[in-house]
Write an enzyme that holds these catalytic residues in place. Structure first.
Site, PDB file in Angstrom:
ATOM      1  N   ASP A 185      -3.651  -1.795   5.256  1.00 57.06           N
ATOM      2  CA  ASP A 185      -4.871  -1.861   6.137  1.00 57.06           C
ATOM      3  C   ASP A 185      -5.420  -3.208   6.239  1.00 57.06           C
ATOM      4  O   ASP A 185      -4.611  -4.182   6.617  1.00 57.06           O
ATOM      5  CB  ASP A 185      -6.000  -0.760   5.581  1.00 57.06           C
ATOM      6  CG  ASP A 185      -6.368  -1.134   4.260  1.00 57.06           C
ATOM      7  OD1 ASP A 185      -5.603  -1.824   3.454  1.00 57.06           O
ATOM      8  OD2 ASP A 185      -7.388  -0.887   3.764  1.00 57.06           O
TER       9      ASP A 185
ATOM     10  N   GLU B  94       0.615  -1.242  -0.112  1.00 56.58           N
ATOM     11  CA  GLU B  94      -0.072   0.099  -0.055  1.00 56.58           C
ATOM     12  C   GLU B  94       0.888   1.324  -0.139  1.00 56.58           C
ATOM     13  O   GLU B  94       0.518   2.176  -0.607  1.00 56.58           O
ATOM     14  CB  GLU B  94      -1.238   0.096   1.122  1.00 56.58           C
ATOM     15  CG  GLU B  94      -2.263  -0.951   0.981  1.00 56.58           C
ATOM     16  CD  GLU B  94      -1.830  -2.220   1.336  1.00 56.58           C
ATOM     17  OE1 GLU B  94      -2.581  -3.267   1.009  1.00 56.58           O
ATOM     18  OE2 GLU B  94      -0.611  -2.620   1.708  1.00 56.58           O
TER      19      GLU B  94
END
Length: 356
Positions: A149, A141
């Site tokens: 996440d 990410e």
């Protein structure tokens, strides 16, 4: 008989008290659409109360992937047009991930292919995470201006190489997935197929989870040795949690002449390409995550994701990496030295009144 859900993006077949669930978007590496997330939550809720389902087996369609993430293009479009999808999607995705971490029946995830982002979210809470020769696992990410996440605050913060994986987005194979504590057993592709076949004739006891565990041990094998194991001392040194990311990079730069010099140089170069702000957010996220409950982790992540869409680096990262594919994102700020403490702290501001 095969039933389809989410407009054919999920396929379910029931055999011998086992629900075989297939993520069916092979053309996009089984990335999770919002319809898939809602349907998955409904299915797992139904199965938790259904005595005719003792075990769930989850896999991805095609030969390449279990699930390579979420439908990030649609989320960017929603944010740009003032929609609600980019909020609704993550609320329901995190709710699903939390549900799976606390699920009451054994779930077997067959992870012989790409497993990234959202795919990690729906698999890391399962009872049996099976990797294979084609496994390529990552939480990439920071490369698009996001943070790891979908529960990464929990499963990465509790891994001995989690901070390294979360900051760099490094892709790992089966042996390293086991070493990192992100998988449970390895099987060849042939033995994964044999396991699925054996489930069709399994005589279930009053403890189906034990039955599945015994079957898995029967077919489990040994992958190639973990490449991260020889690097553990270097990772511990350079990725000490109390260090700022700029200090980690300086430490890696100073290590280029040692036995791990090539790795150190490549790792520093990778970090320099990531969003400076989200690198520091990720470091704080994982440090906090190690001290929090799973529920607190997801609550924190929801606040972080809201702020990511407001900050700007996520939108720019999606443009550069996924849409235009120029791989030249213009981060704001562009350098770690310009990341202010108050800007990082803003990501963690409490958005939920009275803890609601």
């Amino acid at each position: 008989m095969t039933n389809s859900y989410a407009n054919g993006e999920l396929l379910v077949e029931h055999r011998n008290a086992v629900a075989h669930l297939t993520l069916n978007r092979p053309q996009v590496l089984n990335a999770l659409s919002y319809d898939m997330i809602k349907a998955l939550a409904d299915l797992f809720t139904q199965w938790s109360k259904d005595d005719a389902v003792q075990v769930i087996v989850m896999r991805g369609a095609g030969e390449k992937a279990f699930c390579a993430g979420g439908d990030i293009r649609a989320l960017r479009d929603s944010a740009l047009t003032g929609g609600t999808l980019h909020h609704d999607y993550f609320i329901d995705e995190y709710r699903l991930d939390y549900q799976l971490h606390r699920y009451v029946k054994p779930v077997v995830c067959l992870l012989d292919g790409f497993v990234m982002g959202g795919g990690m979210g729906i698999s890391q809470g399962s009872a049996f995470r099976i990797v294979g020769p084609k496994t390529k696992m990552a939480m990439p990410e920071t490369g698009i201006g996001l943070f790891p996440d979908v529960g990464g605050s929990s499963f990465l913060s509790r891994s001995k190489v989690g901070l390294y994986l979360g900051l760099t987005g490094q892709i790992i194979k089966a042996g390293d997935a086991l070493y990192a504590g992100l998988a449970d057993r390895y099987m060849t592709s042939e033995n994964i197929a044999a396991l699925v076949a054996a489930l069709d004739s399994q005589r279930w006891s009053a403890k189906p989870a034990q039955d599945v565990a015994h079957l898995i041990e029967r077919f489990a094998g040994t992958p190639e040795p973990a490449s991260l194991a020889p690097l553990q001392s270097a990772i511990d040194t350079h990725f000490a949690p109390q260090r700022k990311v700029s200090e980690m990079i300086a430490s890696l730069d100073a290590d280029t002449a040692c036995a791990h010099g090539e790795w150190a140089s490549a790792t520093a170069a990778t970090l320099r390409k990531r969003s400076p702000t989200l690198l520091e957010v990720t470091r704080r996220q994982l440090n906090r995550g190690a001290r929090q409950t799973l529920a607190e982790n997801f609550r924190m992540e929801l606040g972080l994701i809201y702020h990511c869409f407001e900050h700007g680096d996520l939108m720019e990262g999606i443009r550069a990496v996924i849409l235009d594919k120029d791989n030249n994102p213009h981060w704001s700020p562009a350098a770690l030295a310009d990341v202010r403490e108050e800007d990082v702290a803003a990501f963690f501001a409490n958005r939920w009144e009275n803890g609601a």
